[in-house]
Design a protein around this motif. Sequence first.
Motif, PDB file in Angstrom:
ATOM      1  N   TYR A 301      50.476 -27.857  28.852  1.00 28.09           N
ATOM      2  CA  TYR A 301      49.537 -28.796  29.448  1.00 28.09           C
ATOM      3  C   TYR A 301      49.997 -29.222  30.850  1.00 28.09           C
ATOM      4  O   TYR A 301      49.369 -30.070  31.481  1.00 28.09           O
ATOM      5  N   TRP A 315      50.728 -31.819  37.334  1.00 26.71           N
ATOM      6  CA  TRP A 315      49.566 -32.384  36.668  1.00 26.71           C
ATOM      7  C   TRP A 315      49.674 -32.235  35.154  1.00 26.71           C
ATOM      8  O   TRP A 315      50.076 -31.183  34.658  1.00 26.71           O
ATOM      9  N   ASP A 316      49.320 -33.300  34.443  1.00 25.41           N
ATOM     10  CA  ASP A 316      49.218 -33.265  32.985  1.00 25.41           C
ATOM     11  C   ASP A 316      47.748 -33.026  32.647  1.00 25.41           C
ATOM     12  O   ASP A 316      46.909 -33.912  32.811  1.00 25.41           O
ATOM     13  N   ARG A 318      46.198 -32.862  30.001  1.00 27.27           N
ATOM     14  CA  ARG A 318      45.628 -33.676  28.919  1.00 27.27           C
ATOM     15  C   ARG A 318      44.947 -34.927  29.464  1.00 27.27           C
ATOM     16  O   ARG A 318      44.048 -35.477  28.824  1.00 27.27           O
ATOM     17  N   ASN A 319      45.383 -35.363  30.656  1.00 28.17           N
ATOM     18  CA  ASN A 319      44.861 -36.611  31.216  1.00 28.17           C
ATOM     19  C   ASN A 319      43.727 -36.396  32.200  1.00 28.17           C
ATOM     20  O   ASN A 319      43.190 -37.368  32.742  1.00 28.17           O
ATOM     21  N   LEU A 320      43.366 -35.130  32.456  1.00 28.07           N
ATOM     22  CA  LEU A 320      42.345 -34.847  33.459  1.00 28.07           C
ATOM     23  C   LEU A 320      40.948 -34.907  32.846  1.00 28.07           C
ATOM     24  O   LEU A 320      40.711 -34.434  31.730  1.00 28.07           O
ATOM     25  N   GLN A 321      40.058 -35.462  33.609  1.00 27.25           N
ATOM     26  CA  GLN A 321      38.655 -35.493  33.242  1.00 27.25           C
ATOM     27  C   GLN A 321      37.889 -34.607  34.233  1.00 27.25           C
ATOM     28  O   GLN A 321      38.381 -34.336  35.332  1.00 27.25           O
ATOM     29  N   ALA A 326      41.872 -37.398  40.128  1.00 24.36           N
ATOM     30  CA  ALA A 326      42.966 -37.287  39.168  1.00 24.36           C
ATOM     31  C   ALA A 326      44.287 -37.678  39.839  1.00 24.36           C
ATOM     32  O   ALA A 326      44.473 -37.503  41.043  1.00 24.36           O
ATOM     33  N   GLN A 327      45.218 -38.190  39.028  1.00 17.44           N
ATOM     34  CA  GLN A 327      46.522 -38.616  39.528  1.00 17.44           C
ATOM     35  C   GLN A 327      47.610 -37.702  38.974  1.00 17.44           C
ATOM     36  O   GLN A 327      47.674 -37.467  37.769  1.00 17.44           O
ATOM     37  N   VAL A 329      51.366 -36.510  37.726  1.00 11.25           N
ATOM     38  CA  VAL A 329      52.476 -37.190  37.056  1.00 11.25           C
ATOM     39  C   VAL A 329      53.735 -37.145  37.908  1.00 11.25           C
ATOM     40  O   VAL A 329      54.686 -37.893  37.666  1.00 11.25           O
TER      41      VAL A 329
END
Length: 434
Positions: A301, A315-316, A318-321, A326-327, A329
């Motif tokens: 991921y 980038w993670d 799992r946290n992306l929409q 996006a931010q 990690v």
Amino acid sequence: MPGCEMEEEETLDYDPTAYDCLTSFGLEWPCLSFDVVPDGLGENRGEFPHCVSMVAGTQAAPGKHNYLAVMRLTNLTQGRHGASNKDKDKKRQGDSDDDDDDDVEMVGDSDDDEDEDEEDAVFHVRKFAHKGGVNRVRCMPQNGSCIATWSDTSQVQIWDTSALQSDLLESAGCTEEERARKNKQVHKMNAMQVYVHAAEGYALDWSPCVAGRLASGDCKSRIFLWEPNQSKWSISGPLKGHADSVEDLQWAPGEPTVFASASVDKTVRIWDTRAPDAAQIVFQAHDADVNVISWNRDTQYMLASGGDDGHLRVWDLRNLQPTAGAQPVANFTLHRGPITSVEWAPFEASMLQTTSADDTLAVWDLAVERDPEEEAALAVGHVAAPEDLPPQLMFVHAGQKDMKEAHWHRQIPGLLVSTAVDGFNVFKPANVPG
């Protein structure tokens, strides 16, 4: 040393103890791209001497002089560029005697005759003509003799190099004169398949999950998918979505239909070939061109990206929409020029390397955290590390002009190969596990 400033007449030189091995070689012309070819010599190889197989494409000034080079570096030994494992163990036990270090000559380096019995690393190469400069070259993970190239003539070509690689293996018994003659020969070969894009490009990647599955992206923002069909490939596309040149592509390590793309339009997109009409996830990764991406094959991921802004971002997924904003990690700003390659280490999930147009290669370990007490204890000559120096920075390799690309060797933990305008380096940092 961190924090030290150079005097006006001073120049940088490397510390031999920083490397377990370091050697260099070059072709007649610069190579923008290369790949490490998997071999049958075993996994997790740690004992010297090493053998390294590679394939590279040239960027010749007269375009008709370009070629693809299948290369083999043998007798890569550990020596004066770093202490042997035995000596390292001694030093850990407080023994400072380092008189037993083995010596090794760099390829083409004959200014040190202290150890005449130590053989140089030996360079073998077989070349075949390639129409146009090679923007990118990749070998199929499941079959190292199958090579894909992106040409500045807008052609993506697939080659079978098995005959040349077999010839390389048989060259071990050649005399130096015979080897030199064969190294100069340029063979003629026909590509197994050729596809002409509407423009040249750089993005090219084989699937690690499905043998023969390939993706190519061009400077007109279009992506094409290659599907193996017996001895040929069926090509579909284009997949549209990017607003500018597609600079890099990377298949997901564990999903046969999923890949990521990076673009000059500042975005990274995640695609699923089962729904090719639109990307599944789109996010702005940088404030400038996104040049390169790398998918972590152990922590699947995690995706790394490098841009023209010099930023390395992680980038993670799992946290992306499926929206912008996006931010990351992690965000590192060490490089002072565009990042030209990024790649996670195959032997350590938290480690990766980057190369940059600022003439440096950096090795990072995201598992490391800042320890002020340890930093104070390690300060040399009362010079503390700068506050903005990331603790995750493990190693910086310099000395090459305009670095273009680097790869970890997947079968020799810790070994790196880098290419630049002035040639190749093969090295292993002493502080990188392997």
